[in-house]
Design an enzyme around this catalytic site. Sequence first.
Site, PDB file in Angstrom:
ATOM      1  CG  HIS A 288      46.288  30.280  43.855  1.00 41.52           C
ATOM      2  ND1 HIS A 288      46.238  31.170  42.803  1.00 41.52           N
ATOM      3  CD2 HIS A 288      45.888  30.986  44.951  1.00 41.52           C
ATOM      4  CE1 HIS A 288      45.844  32.353  43.237  1.00 41.52           C
ATOM      5  NE2 HIS A 288      45.626  32.271  44.531  1.00 41.52           N
TER       6      HIS A 288
ATOM      7  CE  LYS B  92      41.474  31.096  43.229  1.00 37.55           C
ATOM      8  NZ  LYS B  92      42.789  31.681  42.932  1.00 37.55           N
TER       9      LYS B  92
ATOM     10  CG  ASP C 138      26.433  16.829  33.567  1.00 37.17           C
ATOM     11  OD1 ASP C 138      26.643  16.182  34.617  1.00 37.17           O
ATOM     12  OD2 ASP C 138      25.320  17.298  33.271  1.00 37.17           O
TER      13      ASP C 138
ATOM     14  CG  HIS D 241      41.273  38.543  43.762  1.00 41.59           C
ATOM     15  ND1 HIS D 241      40.755  37.300  43.433  1.00 41.59           N
ATOM     16  CD2 HIS D 241      42.338  38.301  44.558  1.00 41.59           C
ATOM     17  CE1 HIS D 241      41.466  36.355  44.016  1.00 41.59           C
ATOM     18  NE2 HIS D 241      42.440  36.929  44.711  1.00 41.59           N
TER      19      HIS D 241
ATOM     20  CE  LYS E  59      43.671  35.601  40.915  1.00 37.14           C
ATOM     21  NZ  LYS E  59      44.257  36.490  41.846  1.00 37.14           N
TER      22      LYS E  59
ATOM     23  CG  ASP F 229      48.490  43.547  19.591  1.00 43.79           C
ATOM     24  OD1 ASP F 229      48.487  44.609  20.251  1.00 43.79           O
ATOM     25  OD2 ASP F 229      49.532  43.027  19.166  1.00 43.79           O
TER      26      ASP F 229
END
Length: 493
Positions: free
Chosen positions: A224, A226, A231, A411, A413, A418
């Site tokens: 899952h 991404k 470089d 979508h 996450k 604080d």
Amino acid sequence: MDLSTIFLIFIYVFNIMSVLKLIFIKRSDTRVIFAWLLVFFFLPYIGFIFYFLIGSKYKMRIMSKKYGMGEIEEKYNKVLEKHIHNIDTDKIQFREVETKKYRDLITMNSKNIMCYFTQNNEVELLLNAKETFSMVFEDIKNAKISIEVMYYIFKAKDKIGKKFISLLEEKASQGVKVTLIYDGIGSLHTHMSDFKELKKAGGHVYRFLPSIIKSLLLVNYRLHRKIVILDGKIAHTGGINVGDEYFGLKKINKPWRDTTIRLTGYSVLSFQTRFWSDLVFLQNQSFRKINRAKLKFDERLLKSFYDPIEEGNIGVQILSSGPSSRNDSIKDSYVKMITTAKKYLYIQTPYFIPDKTILDALRMAAAGGVDVRIMLPGIPDKKPIYAVSLLNVAKLLKYGVKVYLHSGFLHAKTLVIDDHVSTVGTANIDIRSFSLNYEINAFVYNNEFAIKCRDTFLNDIKDCMIFDIETYSKRGLWKKIYESVWRFITPIA
């Protein structure tokens, strides 16, 4: 005793063994155990087959040990032990005084998943697919040595997918080393033939998992993550995959709201290590001689840890987790952030299927006076999961947790507490992300970046409606039954 009777007894014994393992050896969350007991009860002769295919993580740990970079990781861990000791003994000079308050979180993360805490980074927050791919493509165009790409969903036939592949083909033909990994189930309609020209140009493409049989046997464990690395100096991660829907081009998911980050600095080496580990895991399943791929990275990997890249002043830890991990490290970090928060905790997640630990931590934080706010999408993409998500947040309303439903499909996450600690990555707040999927998150320790995350959340509230218990309690009987049924299934789905 005829053959069919013997076979049924054999199957029943395997069912019993699976139950005993689940209760006394694996010792999973009670909701997971109960869900599997229901499967064994209602499907007494084939329940263990389902458990073998989607419930047990043991086979993934065996594969990781067989095909992974065990020897290299051991050397890496020895280098990291000194780093952890320096954090424990107060030998690290924190560039921001505020960060010192979170030494216990940094130490826990370092020990839990053996990850570096680095302080010479720059982190840029990107809030939609247009911003993200504009930056990713610009970085790809400027790459001189290597381009490493990993996506759960890579829709090669979509407009953005074609553009991405075309750009990679161009760079590969210029001599840049291009490596692309995609998940075979997440990218179900993408095939190796879609990358024919890229491979002709010198690029390398891998599917997780290489074998169709293994993909079917291990269908519940998905890559899952991404990641895009340029470089070895720039890294991108977050919630956005390669597909036209992430631009909000489909009415059902419009508008689409997502978050990614662009990092430079020493933290990029942690992304590099993760990518190489996943690459070796796939290559060793393709090569006839095991360990052939491991040797390729040994010297290069170890050397990189003694060659820091100075870029900025932001503290970062990169955490990865998966079914082969010793601990649910990202979940542990989420729990630690929740229990550490003193003023506020803002959460954005498309799915909210936490275990009891997280639910209790959120309840206690809100009851203790922390301003706890959770933002979910107002438009679901998976209706059963969405129904259970609403059921879960509804439980928290009476403790003072504020819940918002975004006007589109949220979508992102993200968590922020604080005005100093925040995390952006690929892990949702659900059991699948914590235990079954291979995930990666960046934990950022910096006032300025945390305030950007906070302000982004507060700005998103303008596009939300408040979720209240009065409205929710008016739902019909069938809706309640629907939620209750799926509540038992989601821990193993």
